[in-house]
Motif scaffolding. Structure first.
Motif, short mmCIF file in Angstrom:
data_model
loop_
_atom_site.label_atom_id
_atom_site.label_comp_id
_atom_site.label_asym_id
_atom_site.label_seq_id
_atom_site.Cartn_x
_atom_site.Cartn_y
_atom_site.Cartn_z
N THR A 350 -13.46 33.23 4.43
CA THR A 350 -13.40 32.68 3.08
C THR A 350 -14.20 31.39 3.04
OG1 THR A 350 -11.35 31.54 3.66
CG2 THR A 350 -11.13 33.66 2.54
N PHE A 351 -14.78 31.13 1.87
CA PHE A 351 -15.41 29.83 1.60
C PHE A 351 -14.64 29.24 0.42
CE2 PHE A 351 -19.08 32.23 3.36
CZ PHE A 351 -19.35 31.41 4.44
N GLY A 352 -13.78 28.29 0.67
CA GLY A 352 -12.93 27.78 -0.42
C GLY A 352 -12.12 28.96 -0.95
N GLY A 353 -12.24 29.24 -2.24
CA GLY A 353 -11.47 30.34 -2.82
C GLY A 353 -12.20 31.67 -2.73
N LEU A 354 -13.46 31.66 -2.28
CA LEU A 354 -14.25 32.90 -2.27
C LEU A 354 -14.06 33.67 -0.97
CD1 LEU A 354 -16.88 34.34 -3.74
CD2 LEU A 354 -18.02 33.32 -1.77
N VAL A 355 -13.69 34.95 -1.12
CA VAL A 355 -13.57 35.78 0.08
C VAL A 355 -14.92 36.47 0.29
CG1 VAL A 355 -12.25 37.60 1.20
CG2 VAL A 355 -11.15 36.15 -0.50
N ALA A 356 -15.72 35.93 1.20
CA ALA A 356 -17.07 36.46 1.40
C ALA A 356 -17.03 37.73 2.24
CB ALA A 356 -17.95 35.42 2.08
N VAL A 357 -16.12 37.79 3.21
CA VAL A 357 -15.93 38.99 4.03
C VAL A 357 -14.43 39.25 4.09
CG1 VAL A 357 -16.15 39.98 6.34
CG2 VAL A 357 -18.02 38.61 5.41
N PRO A 375 -25.26 45.29 -1.74
CA PRO A 375 -26.02 44.48 -2.69
C PRO A 375 -26.01 43.00 -2.32
CG PRO A 375 -24.05 45.40 -3.74
CD PRO A 375 -24.08 45.91 -2.35
N ASN A 376 -26.85 42.24 -2.96
CA ASN A 376 -26.90 40.80 -2.72
C ASN A 376 -25.54 40.18 -2.88
OD1 ASN A 376 -29.23 39.61 -1.89
ND2 ASN A 376 -30.23 39.83 -3.89
N GLY A 377 -25.16 39.32 -1.96
CA GLY A 377 -23.87 38.64 -2.05
C GLY A 377 -22.72 39.48 -1.53
N ALA A 378 -23.02 40.64 -0.94
CA ALA A 378 -21.95 41.52 -0.46
C ALA A 378 -21.25 40.94 0.77
CB ALA A 378 -22.53 42.89 -0.13
N GLY A 379 -21.92 40.04 1.47
CA GLY A 379 -21.31 39.44 2.64
C GLY A 379 -22.00 39.82 3.94
N LYS A 380 -23.17 40.43 3.85
CA LYS A 380 -23.86 40.91 5.05
C LYS A 380 -24.25 39.77 5.99
CE LYS A 380 -27.22 42.74 2.68
NZ LYS A 380 -26.88 42.31 1.31
N SER A 381 -24.91 38.77 5.43
CA SER A 381 -25.35 37.66 6.29
C SER A 381 -24.15 36.91 6.85
CB SER A 381 -26.25 36.70 5.51
OG SER A 381 -27.49 37.31 5.27
N THR A 382 -23.10 36.77 6.05
CA THR A 382 -21.91 36.10 6.54
C THR A 382 -21.33 36.85 7.73
OG1 THR A 382 -21.46 35.30 4.31
CG2 THR A 382 -19.65 35.21 5.87
N LEU A 383 -21.25 38.18 7.59
CA LEU A 383 -20.72 39.00 8.68
C LEU A 383 -21.60 38.85 9.93
CD1 LEU A 383 -18.50 40.90 9.40
CD2 LEU A 383 -19.77 42.77 8.38
P1 ADP Z 1 -25.55 38.91 1.58
O1 ADP Z 1 -26.18 38.54 2.85
O2 ADP Z 1 -24.90 40.25 1.63
O3 ADP Z 1 -26.49 38.82 0.43
P2 ADP Z 1 -23.92 36.57 1.99
O4 ADP Z 1 -23.15 36.88 3.20
O5 ADP Z 1 -25.08 35.68 2.12
O6 ADP Z 1 -24.36 37.92 1.26
O7 ADP Z 1 -22.93 35.92 0.91
C1 ADP Z 1 -21.66 36.50 0.59
C2 ADP Z 1 -20.96 35.58 -0.38
O8 ADP Z 1 -20.53 34.41 0.29
C3 ADP Z 1 -21.83 35.13 -1.54
O9 ADP Z 1 -21.03 35.10 -2.71
C4 ADP Z 1 -22.27 33.76 -1.12
O10 ADP Z 1 -22.49 32.97 -2.26
C5 ADP Z 1 -21.08 33.27 -0.34
N1 ADP Z 1 -21.45 32.34 0.73
C6 ADP Z 1 -22.23 32.62 1.80
N2 ADP Z 1 -22.35 31.56 2.60
C7 ADP Z 1 -21.63 30.56 2.02
C8 ADP Z 1 -21.36 29.20 2.37
N3 ADP Z 1 -21.84 28.66 3.50
N4 ADP Z 1 -20.58 28.48 1.54
C9 ADP Z 1 -20.07 29.03 0.42
N5 ADP Z 1 -20.29 30.29 0.04
C10 ADP Z 1 -21.06 31.06 0.82
#
Ligand code: ADP
Ligand code: MG
Length: 590
Positions: A350-357, A375-383
């Motif tokens: 999670t990032f604050g209130g956002l559940v990224a993964v 899709p964009n913002g799905a959480g791939k890079s975060t994972l």
């Molecule tokens: P993808 O690679 O699939 O496009 P990301 O993993 O980059 O997606 O992002 C997933 C979600 O997490 C997005 O809504 C993005 O805005 C949010 N996010 C990613 N990194 C951060 C961060 N360091 N701080 C806050 N929010 C983040």
């Protein structure tokens, strides 16, 4: 031949001139040359620290002073020979450098600069106020260096001594630049990148900080036993600023800049100091104003300092080249095909209130190519970052070859055989392609800073460069080995990152959007490369947007949406999956 040998011909010429200089030049010039050599030793430390690592230190003069005072004290009080006090000086500055470095290199930006300033100021007032150091008058009657009939009381002897030491140090610095440790040091401005290839960036920074302190300490020892007198003023914050100033004017990217800066600054200063009053008949600070103006003009004309300008007049510096053959570096035992190599268990972030993964499960089996799409913002890079250790999961577990890795730093995960590329390319643009790729093989070598500087471990270096060249050949960039990485097109830079990852001899290769920015032909070539890697037993996890690229290449696909896994299976099944089609494929052609 490599850059360690550069600039061989001009360097030999300069060495010969410097050797005969004291016997043909007037005394004031020889004295000036001696000071230039002395300041260059300190500036060489700043090339390592400021030019290579990016740490601006306002504390170098304090290290010079520390050594000067230590030596003056032990020699005058204990009657020790100045030669014997050198090791003591180095131990003192080394320890102080280690302590100050330990306290400051972890700080970022302004705080680090302020930390070095505090050290510089603090020590200055300590010298001035500590009982027994002679206050701001200092310590007089410090014995001069002598050997038999030779004494540095003769400026010619001092000149020869200083320039011999400086010459050796310059050779060491050029050697270091073209070594395993040197490449890593020159990449420390991007700690996330170097850590993902196994470099302990904080530790290496600290080593550079200590090395720069030792160079300053050496200069301090020479200072004390040349002048025969130490007092606080040459070691204050002004002096530190002066050293920085000289290093920047000379150019902090290459060791020779450390000599050019003091040479130009000290010569100008001396000439102006003598010429201005003579011209106008008035004393005062006119020379300081004129000097400041000249410096501004100079930095306007050459923002990288004088060294790059000089390089234009010299024969081109040969860049490091791989030997035609060398014993291959040791290889990693690859996991058995089909065994579970990477396991992601209910991982969340999670990032604050956002559940990224959100509680994602999947595994990668040895020998397959798995795609992570969404899709964009799905959480791939975060994972991706959770697996590589750049981010820590807020829940769940990550296992590589059966070992828990969540919470481990990237370098520890790299050591288990995970190598990666970056969605936004992270290369060292001024380093050559070969050097960039060689950095990927960091964990397959051992030679450290000292070994690099003295040119030990040449065998390992040759093997490492040979490996880098082989990986460049493997991805089709072999002909560009000597080109700066920054001169390549974006598509080529992505391929170069793959070569760098391959140099780590990975069990698991992780690619973040490798096909982005590639032309169709390049995409075909990339797909062919990944297939051949799979055939050689390399497992690949690829995050990708390009559906065609993925569909014809990978064995299995995991689909993410809003941080959750919505499908998993072979490409054909994913293509037909109603949920995937609805959620993702419709919006794919963005
Ligand atoms: P993808 O690679 O699939 O496009 P990301 O993993 O980059 O997606 O992002 C997933 C979600 O997490 C997005 O809504 C993005 O805005 C949010 N996010 C990613 N990194 C951060 C961060 N360091 N701080 C806050 N929010 C983040
Ligand atoms: Mg992304």
């Amino acid at each position: 031949m490599n850059r360690a040998a550069w600039p061989a011909a001009p360097a030999i010429g300069a060495a010969v001139l410097l050797a005969i200089a004291p016997f043909v030049l007037p005394v004031w010039m020889v004295t000036l040359l001696g000071y230039i050599g002395l300041y260059s030793i300190v500036c060489l430390g700043l090339v390592l620290l400021t030019g290579w690592v990016g740490i601006t230190s306002f504390g170098q003069a304090a290290f010079v002073g520390l050594a000067a005072y230590v030596s003056a004290l032990v020699v005058t009080r204990a009657g020790l020979s100045p030669w014997l006090s050198l090791p003591l000086c180095l131990v003192a500055t080394g320890l102080a450098g280690w302590l100050i470095g330990w306290l400051t290199v972890r700080l970022s930006g302004h705080y680090l600069v302020l930390g070095t300033m505090a050290w510089g100021l603090g020590l200055y007032y300590l010298f001035g106020n500590l009982q027994g150091l002679g206050g701001f008058n200092g310590i007089a009657g410090v014995p001069k260096l002598r050997a038999g009939a030779l004494s540095v009381a003769d400026p010619r002897i001092f000149h020869l001594l200083v320039w011999t030491i400086l010459g050796l140090l310059l050779v060491a610095a050029y050697r270091l630049a073209d070594s395993r440790a040197g490449r890593a040091i020159r990449s420390l401005r991007d700690p996330i990148m170097v850590e993902s290839f196994g470099v302990r960036s904080a530790q290496l920074k600290l080593q550079v900080f200590v090395a720069a302190a030792l160079l300053a300490g050496l200069a301090g020892w020479l200072h004390a036993h040349y002048l025969g007198h130490v007092s606080p003023s040459p070691f204050g914050i002004n002096a530190s600023v002066d050293y920085l100033f000289m290093a920047v004017i000379g150019g902090t990217a290459t060791p020779i800049g450390a000599v050019l800066g003091p040479a130009v600054v000290e010569t100008l200063r001396t000439v102006l100091r003598d010429a201005i009053p003579a011209l106008s008949g008035v004393g005062g600070n006119y020379e300081a104003i004129l000097f400041g103006g000249l410096v501004i003009v100079l930095l306007q004309r050459a923002s990288g300092g004088l060294a790059p300008m000089l390089a234009r007049w010299l024969p081109a510096a040969p860049t490091p080249r791989a030997p035609d053959s060398a014993e291959p570096l040791p290889r990693r035992a690859l996991p058995q095909a089909g065994s579970t190599l990477l396991e992601v268990r209910a991982v969340s972030r999670t990032f604050g209130g956002l559940v990224a993964v959100d509680a994602v499960d999947f595994e990668v089996r040895a020998g397959e190519i798995l795609a992570l799409i969404g899709p964009n913002g799905a959480g791939k890079s975060t994972l991706f970052n959770l697996v590589t250790g750049v981010l820590e999961p807020t829940g769940g577990e990550v296992l590589v070859a059966g070992r828990r890795v969540d919470g481990l730093p990237p370098r520890a995960i790299a050591a288990l055989g995970v190598a990666r590329t970056f969605q936004h390319v992270r290369l060292r643009p001024t380093m050559t392609c070969l050097e960039n790729v060689a950095l990927g093989a960091w964990l397959r070598g051992r030679a450290g800073l000292l070994a690099g500087a003295i040119g030990a471990a040449r065998d390992e270096e040759a093997r490492c460069l040979r490996e880098a060249q082989s990986q460049l050949d493997r991805v089709g960039l072999g002909a560009l080995a000597e080109a700066p990485a920054g001169s390549l097109a974006l598509g080529q830079q992505r391929i170069l990152e793959i070569a760098r990852a391959l140099a780590a001899d990975p069990a698991l290769l992780m690619l973040d959007e490798p096909a982005a920015g590639l032309r169709l032909q390049e995409k075909h070539a990339l797909a062919a490369l990944l297939r051949s890697l799979r055939a050689q037993g390399v497992t690949v996890l690829v995050v990708e947007h390009d559906m065609d690229f993925v569909m014809n290449l990978v064995d299995r696909i995991v689909v993410l949406q809003f941080g959750q896994k919505i499908a998993e299976g072979p490409p054909d099944a994913i293509r037909r999956d109603a949920r995937v089609v609805e959620a993702y494929l419709g919006g794919l052609d963005d």
